[in-house]
Design a protein around this motif. Structure first.
Motif, PDB file in Angstrom:
ATOM      1  N   GLY A   1       0.806  -1.223   0.000  1.00 48.54           N
ATOM      2  CA  GLY A   1       0.000   0.000   0.000  1.00 48.54           C
ATOM      3  C   GLY A   1       0.841   1.276   0.000  1.00 48.54           C
ATOM      4  O   GLY A   1       0.298   2.384   0.049  1.00 48.54           O
ATOM      5  N   PHE A   2       2.178   1.149  -0.075  1.00 49.61           N
ATOM      6  CA  PHE A   2       3.046   2.332  -0.046  1.00 49.61           C
ATOM      7  C   PHE A   2       3.085   3.014  -1.402  1.00 49.61           C
ATOM      8  O   PHE A   2       3.172   2.372  -2.438  1.00 49.61           O
ATOM      9  CB  PHE A   2       4.474   1.943   0.349  1.00 49.61           C
ATOM     10  N   SER A   3       3.014   4.352  -1.378  1.00 47.00           N
ATOM     11  CA  SER A   3       3.258   5.153  -2.578  1.00 47.00           C
ATOM     12  C   SER A   3       4.108   6.350  -2.168  1.00 47.00           C
ATOM     13  O   SER A   3       3.978   6.855  -1.047  1.00 47.00           O
ATOM     14  CB  SER A   3       1.939   5.622  -3.207  1.00 47.00           C
ATOM     15  N   PRO A   4       4.999   6.811  -3.047  1.00 44.51           N
ATOM     16  CA  PRO A   4       5.908   7.910  -2.696  1.00 44.51           C
ATOM     17  C   PRO A   4       5.146   9.183  -2.319  1.00 44.51           C
ATOM     18  O   PRO A   4       4.117   9.504  -2.914  1.00 44.51           O
ATOM     19  CB  PRO A   4       6.723   8.123  -3.979  1.00 44.51           C
ATOM     20  N   ASN A   5       5.676   9.896  -1.340  1.00 48.82           N
ATOM     21  CA  ASN A   5       5.110  11.182  -0.924  1.00 48.82           C
ATOM     22  C   ASN A   5       5.683  12.275  -1.822  1.00 48.82           C
ATOM     23  O   ASN A   5       6.816  12.726  -1.639  1.00 48.82           O
ATOM     24  CB  ASN A   5       5.474  11.443   0.553  1.00 48.82           C
ATOM     25  N   LEU A   6       4.907  12.701  -2.823  1.00 49.65           N
ATOM     26  CA  LEU A   6       5.396  13.659  -3.807  1.00 49.65           C
ATOM     27  C   LEU A   6       5.691  15.021  -3.185  1.00 49.65           C
ATOM     28  O   LEU A   6       6.611  15.730  -3.622  1.00 49.65           O
ATOM     29  CB  LEU A   6       4.385  13.797  -4.954  1.00 49.65           C
ATOM     30  N   TRP A   7       4.906  15.415  -2.185  1.00 52.51           N
ATOM     31  CA  TRP A   7       5.143  16.690  -1.503  1.00 52.51           C
ATOM     32  C   TRP A   7       6.502  16.678  -0.797  1.00 52.51           C
ATOM     33  O   TRP A   7       7.257  17.650  -0.860  1.00 52.51           O
ATOM     34  CB  TRP A   7       4.015  16.967  -0.518  1.00 52.51           C
ATOM     35  N   GLN A   8       6.801  15.541  -0.165  1.00 53.75           N
ATOM     36  CA  GLN A   8       8.096  15.378   0.510  1.00 53.75           C
ATOM     37  C   GLN A   8       9.236  15.425  -0.505  1.00 53.75           C
ATOM     38  O   GLN A   8      10.275  16.058  -0.270  1.00 53.75           O
ATOM     39  CB  GLN A   8       8.110  14.035   1.235  1.00 53.75           C
ATOM     40  N   LEU A   9       9.048  14.746  -1.625  1.00 55.99           N
ATOM     41  CA  LEU A   9      10.071  14.734  -2.668  1.00 55.99           C
ATOM     42  C   LEU A   9      10.278  16.140  -3.244  1.00 55.99           C
ATOM     43  O   LEU A   9      11.404  16.526  -3.583  1.00 55.99           O
ATOM     44  CB  LEU A   9       9.680  13.765  -3.791  1.00 55.99           C
ATOM     45  N   GLY A  10       9.179  16.900  -3.339  1.00 58.06           N
ATOM     46  CA  GLY A  10       9.267  18.275  -3.830  1.00 58.06           C
ATOM     47  C   GLY A  10      10.117  19.144  -2.909  1.00 58.06           C
ATOM     48  O   GLY A  10      10.933  19.957  -3.370  1.00 58.06           O
ATOM     49  N   LYS A  11       9.939  18.972  -1.605  1.00 56.52           N
ATOM     50  CA  LYS A  11      10.730  19.740  -0.632  1.00 56.52           C
ATOM     51  C   LYS A  11      12.222  19.400  -0.747  1.00 56.52           C
ATOM     52  O   LYS A  11      13.076  20.285  -0.736  1.00 56.52           O
ATOM     53  CB  LYS A  11      10.249  19.439   0.787  1.00 56.52           C
ATOM     54  N   LEU A  12      12.515  18.107  -0.837  1.00 59.70           N
ATOM     55  CA  LEU A  12      13.905  17.683  -0.967  1.00 59.70           C
ATOM     56  C   LEU A  12      14.517  18.193  -2.271  1.00 59.70           C
ATOM     57  O   LEU A  12      15.688  18.590  -2.306  1.00 59.70           O
ATOM     58  CB  LEU A  12      14.003  16.157  -0.912  1.00 59.70           C
TER      59      LEU A  12
END
Length: 532
Positions: A450-461
């Protein structure tokens, strides 16, 4: 069982393996510099002719076995079946002893045939193949110890054994090459080849030492086992080992296969694009000899993370701890992104000074810049592969790699022949190849966890990395000092605190993940707590 027990710190194992990986790489680099001076180009060529045959025999005899042993061992330990774990180890030990012996002898008795059939073009390489044969046995045999100890989620034995193995290998290679050089170049190359076997014996002894040290703890666990379990037969264990290991072995074989396909396609298509034979060879060197090694060097941590994840995820899967698996998967991808995104940006910005100062080849800059995007993507692929293997789905990454390799062949053929792309087209094909395999892996991870990447987190990085990249570019562009080497060092020195500060300021790393980082995590949490 408490949450703390369900969430073992696999990051400590990652740090240990990363440090050992860096040490091994440094020792290996120094070795090639010295050995090249001893043997020269022709001698290195003779050594390299035997090495692919050795790697092929090793891939068939043992690749994937440590992963399989660590998975099954971790599953047994999760259920407190210490007797079963011990039986897995003993069964794998006998099995690998036999397979290692068979393939080692096959290399000895088949070396002449390889030369006579023309598969080895220079008959003098025969001696190098013979010298490498003992290493096949010892490396295969030690893989059972390595996999079993990793199943206990202790990575120190693997790390120490790898360093000792590399040290002994390098010392033997240089010493024997020097000693046998007066007798002829073929004997000197064979002497260098003996290093693989001596190193493997050293690595095996180190692992046996750690195994002996752990026996007291293992015996205590065995005596405390109160639950009666139905012991698997040796045949059942071997079948499970092979079912898990064969896909991993096939994945290992895919790497040299894809490299050979590149060798066949890329130079020829560069000639179609209008480059001469010598230009095509030079451009191919930019990709395979400069850009790809930089990407691999930048992903040592994620490669180590993948190894640590396998037994950790396998243990949680055996306990059906879905929530703990989700947390661990999330932490793994957060750590991978935290490291690989800035590395991608950093290599893109520093491609020109690195290609000039390290390789003395400024024309390699565009190729390195295209390949820099592969750092983040390869990190995702490595971590996702480790997760799927830990879940017991070792065949999925293999099939994904095969599909991605087919796509790469097609893209290599099309893009490399375009004059405005040339070798950049081959680099782009490589990045797309890895990205496609990584996306397929992520699809199956979503399906099972059920895991999917956190795009908001990736955007911050990504934003923090881009700001860091601007600082690096400004440091290089403004030429703070008259020394190009010093400017490069200062650029990297400035980049680290800028990136660290911005990730914490933006909340790109949560406190829980930060605290789990070995050694530096608690300190960073204390210093920058008010920004999180």
């Amino acid at each position: 069982m408490s949450k703390n027990n369900l969430m073992p710190s696999f990051l400590t194992g990652t740090l240990i393996l990363t440090i050992s990986g860096i040490v091994v790489k440094v020792i290996g680099s120094l070795n090639w510099i010295i050995l090249s001076r001893v043997l020269g180009g022709e001698g290195i060529g003779l050594y390299q002719m035997g090495f692919p045959i050795y790697l092929l025999a090793l891939s068939v005899s043992s690749a994937g076995i440590p992963v399989a042993i660590s998975i099954i061992t971790a599953e047994k330990l999760a259920k407190n079946d210490y007797i079963g774990a011990k039986k897995v180890f003993h069964t794998s030990l006998y099995f690998l002893f036999l397979t290692g012996l068979v393939f080692s002898l096959a290399l000895v008795f088949g070396a002449k045939a390889l030369v006579s059939w023309g598969l080895i073009r220079d008959a003098r390489a025969y001696y190098s193949i013979i010298a490498l044969a003992p290493a096949v046995f010892f490396v295969t045999f030690l893989s059972s110890f390595r996999g079993y100890l990793q199943g206990w989620q202790t990575m120190t034995p693997t790390a120490v054994s790898e360093i000792c193995e590399q040290l002994l290998r390098v010392i033997t290679m240089i010493a024997m090459a020097n000693a046998l050089l007066p007798y002829g170049l073929e004997y000197a190359a064979a002497g260098a080849s003996l290093g693989a076997g001596v190193g493997a014996v050293g690595g095996l002894l180190v692992l046996m030492f750690f195994y002996k040290r752990m026996q007291k703890e293992m015996a205590l666990k065995l005596n405390q086992q109160t639950t009666l379990t139905i012991s698997d037969s040796a045949l059942t264990i071997i079948k499970r080992l092979l079912r898990l290991a064969l896909p991993v072995s096939m994945s290992s074989l895919m790497l040299p296969l894809v490299a050979n396909m590149d060798l066949l396609i890329v130079p020829a298509r560069l000639e179609v694009a209008g480059f001469s034979v010598s230009q095509a060879t030079e451009l191919f060197g930019y990709l395979t000899g400069m850009a790809v090694p930089l990407v691999n060097l930048s992903t040592i941590l994620t490669a180590s993370l993948a190894i640590s994840l396998v037994p950790s995820i396998a243990k949680l899967a055996a306990l059906k701890a879905k929530e703990a698996i989700s947390k661990q998967v999330n932490t793994a991808f957060n750590v991978a992104a935290l490291i690989t995104i800035p590395c991608s940006v950093g290599l893109f910005v520093l491609a020109e000074p690195i290609s000039s100062l390290i390789y003395n080849a400024p024309l390699a800059t565009p190729t390195i810049q295209v390949m820099s995007f592969g750092i983040f993507i390869l990190g995702v692929h490595q971590v996702s592969t480790g997760i799927l293997q830990g879940l017991g789905h070792t065949s999925i990454p293999m099939f994904n790699m095969i599909l991605a390799a087919l796509l790469k062949v097609l893209l290599n053929y099309q893009l490399t022949a375009l004059p405005f792309l040339g070798i950049k087209g081959a680099a782009l094909a490589t990045v797309v190849d890895i990205a496609f395999a990584a996306i397929l892996n992520l699809f199956f991870i979503y399906k099972y966890t059920g895991f999917s990447p956190n795009l908001w987190q990736l955007g911050k990085l990504s934003f923090a990395s881009l700001c860091m990249g601007l600082v690096v570019y400004a440091t290089i562009y403004w030429q703070i000092t008259t020394s190009a080497n010093l400017n490069l060092f200062l650029a990297i020195l400035f980049a680290i605190p800028v990136y660290t500060f911005l990730t914490l300021l933006l909340g790109a790393v949560d406190r829980d993940s930060l605290q789990k980082l070995p050694v530096i995590g608690p300190r960073l949490t204390m210093i920058f707590q008010r920004f999180i």
